[in-house]
Design a protein around this motif. Structure first.
Motif, PDB file in Angstrom:
ATOM      1  N   ILE A   1     -10.418   7.618   4.823  1.00  0.00           N
ATOM      2  CA  ILE A   1     -10.880   7.722   3.438  1.00  0.00           C
ATOM      3  C   ILE A   1     -12.401   7.656   3.380  1.00  0.00           C
ATOM      4  CG2 ILE A   1     -10.916   6.572   1.176  1.00  0.00           C
ATOM      5  CD1 ILE A   1      -8.035   5.668   1.750  1.00  0.00           C
ATOM      6  N   PHE A   2     -12.962   6.721   4.134  1.00  0.00           N
ATOM      7  CA  PHE A   2     -14.420   6.557   4.152  1.00  0.00           C
ATOM      8  C   PHE A   2     -15.102   7.830   4.656  1.00  0.00           C
ATOM      9  CE2 PHE A   2     -18.366   5.254   6.309  1.00  0.00           C
ATOM     10  CZ  PHE A   2     -19.018   4.640   5.237  1.00  0.00           C
TER      11      PHE A   2
ATOM     12  N   ASN B   1      -1.248  -2.696  11.066  1.00  0.00           N
ATOM     13  CA  ASN B   1      -2.652  -2.963  10.751  1.00  0.00           C
ATOM     14  C   ASN B   1      -3.572  -1.851  11.256  1.00  0.00           C
ATOM     15  OD1 ASN B   1      -1.978  -5.335   9.495  1.00  0.00           O
ATOM     16  ND2 ASN B   1      -2.464  -6.639  11.240  1.00  0.00           N
TER      17      ASN B   1
ATOM     18  N   PHE C   1      -3.358   0.967   8.821  1.00  0.00           N
ATOM     19  CA  PHE C   1      -4.177   0.694   7.639  1.00  0.00           C
ATOM     20  C   PHE C   1      -5.658   0.901   7.936  1.00  0.00           C
ATOM     21  CE2 PHE C   1      -0.756  -2.376   5.901  1.00  0.00           C
ATOM     22  CZ  PHE C   1      -0.117  -1.315   5.261  1.00  0.00           C
ATOM     23  N   CYS C   2      -6.078   0.449   9.116  1.00  0.00           N
ATOM     24  CA  CYS C   2      -7.483   0.618   9.499  1.00  0.00           C
ATOM     25  C   CYS C   2      -7.841   2.097   9.620  1.00  0.00           C
ATOM     26  CB  CYS C   2      -7.762  -0.092  10.828  1.00  0.00           C
ATOM     27  SG  CYS C   2      -7.735  -1.898  10.726  1.00  0.00           S
TER      28      CYS C   2
ATOM     29  N   ILE D   1      -8.264   3.517   6.200  1.00  0.00           N
ATOM     30  CA  ILE D   1      -9.555   3.107   5.631  1.00  0.00           C
ATOM     31  C   ILE D   1     -10.682   3.970   6.179  1.00  0.00           C
ATOM     32  CG2 ILE D   1     -11.260   1.250   5.562  1.00  0.00           C
ATOM     33  CD1 ILE D   1      -8.863  -0.723   5.557  1.00  0.00           C
ATOM     34  N   VAL D   2     -10.692   4.152   7.501  1.00  0.00           N
ATOM     35  CA  VAL D   2     -11.731   4.962   8.144  1.00  0.00           C
ATOM     36  C   VAL D   2     -11.648   6.414   7.668  1.00  0.00           C
ATOM     37  CG1 VAL D   2     -12.563   5.871  10.342  1.00  0.00           C
ATOM     38  CG2 VAL D   2     -11.868   3.479  10.165  1.00  0.00           C
TER      39      VAL D   2
ATOM     40  N   PRO E   1       0.811  -1.229   0.000  1.00  0.00           N
ATOM     41  CA  PRO E   1       0.000   0.000   0.000  1.00  0.00           C
ATOM     42  C   PRO E   1       0.841   1.275   0.000  1.00  0.00           C
ATOM     43  CG  PRO E   1      -0.945  -1.588   1.517  1.00  0.00           C
ATOM     44  CD  PRO E   1       0.376  -2.147   1.087  1.00  0.00           C
TER      45      PRO E   1
ATOM     46  N   LEU F   1      -6.356  -1.327   0.517  1.00  0.00           N
ATOM     47  CA  LEU F   1      -6.037  -1.428   1.942  1.00  0.00           C
ATOM     48  C   LEU F   1      -6.825  -2.552   2.606  1.00  0.00           C
ATOM     49  CD1 LEU F   1      -5.984   2.376   2.821  1.00  0.00           C
ATOM     50  CD2 LEU F   1      -4.006   0.838   2.825  1.00  0.00           C
ATOM     51  N   VAL F   2      -8.112  -2.652   2.267  1.00  0.00           N
ATOM     52  CA  VAL F   2      -8.931  -3.732   2.822  1.00  0.00           C
ATOM     53  C   VAL F   2      -8.386  -5.086   2.377  1.00  0.00           C
ATOM     54  CG1 VAL F   2     -11.220  -4.797   2.789  1.00  0.00           C
ATOM     55  CG2 VAL F   2     -11.000  -2.307   2.964  1.00  0.00           C
TER      56      VAL F   2
ATOM     57  N   LEU G   1      -8.776   2.519  -1.068  1.00  0.00           N
ATOM     58  CA  LEU G   1      -9.527   1.931   0.044  1.00  0.00           C
ATOM     59  C   LEU G   1      -9.673   0.423  -0.151  1.00  0.00           C
ATOM     60  CD1 LEU G   1     -12.602   3.447   1.794  1.00  0.00           C
ATOM     61  CD2 LEU G   1     -12.605   1.039   1.185  1.00  0.00           C
ATOM     62  N   GLY G   2     -10.039   0.015  -1.365  1.00  0.00           N
ATOM     63  CA  GLY G   2     -10.167  -1.417  -1.657  1.00  0.00           C
ATOM     64  C   GLY G   2      -8.848  -2.147  -1.496  1.00  0.00           C
TER      65      GLY G   2
END
Length: 204
Positions: A186-187, A176, A179-180, A183-184, A60, A155-156, A152-153
């Motif tokens: 970006i969302f 991790n 990364f989480c 993700i949060v 990533p 990272l998941v 985002l995809g």
């Protein structure tokens, strides 16, 4: 005349960025390969070095840096793909050169030229594809923030690839969690953008 000067300055900035950032990424990636401390007795300094090295050496982060290249330096998709590929190829070359001097290969291990060539082709091929993709995504973000959905995809997917074993030590947990948080973030950012677009559409 002015356009040529601006082009040279722009290109010089890209070369400087590629050299400095590519070298930093390569150094930390090699450090990640030779890490020997990740247990409970790890010191704060060792943790910081381990965390930075493991994070920078992750797919990533390599992709994100290629995105930065496309976002900062590209003026169209073709240049985004080209510059992303140039940066990534440069970084992976730095990595191989530094790795050659710092990682000892046992004398008993013999690798044929064909095997070595295939290995380099695979590495450079995958790196080039990643650089091109990252550069294009970075450029597209300037057009629409929803291009971040690709990151985002990724990272998941990376969290699933790492699996539960990556939560077994403090460095893996820190990576991790990072990364989480990405993700949060970006969302949340995309939700805010969507609400803003909707309010503008309805004239609110």
């Amino acid at each position: 005349m002015k356009a040529n000067q601006e082009y040279r300055v722009h290109w010089r900035k890209f070369v400087t960025f590629t050299f400095i950032v590519g070298l930093i990424v390569a150094i930390f990636s090699v450090i990640s390969d030779i890490l020997t401390f990740s247990g409970d007795g790890i010191t704060v300094l060792e943790f910081v070095i381990s965390y930075l090295a493991v994070m920078i050496n992750s797919l990533p982060m390599w992709f994100i840096v290629a995105m930065l290249v496309g976002y900062i330096f590209a003026r169209n998709i073709k240049k985004a793909a080209l510059l992303g590929a140039i940066y990534t190829i440069t970084a992976i070359t730095f990595y191989f050169v530094i790795r050659y001097f710092y990682i000892d290969v046992p004398v008993t291990v013999t690798i044929s030229f064909k095997e070595l060539a295939i290995s380099y082709v695979n590495w450079y091929g995958a790196s080039t594809i990643g650089g091109i993709s990252g550069g294009i995504v970075g450029f597209l973000i300037k057009k629409t923030p929803y291009a971040l959905l690709i990151l985002l995809g990724g990272l998941v997917l990376q969290l699933f690839v790492y699996g539960t074993s990556s939560w077994s030590d403090i460095v893996g947990i820190a990576q991790n969690v990072t990364f989480c948080l990405m993700i949060v973030s970006i969302f949340i950012y995309l939700v805010i953008v969507k609400r803003k677009d909707r309010s503008q559409y309805f004239g609110m």
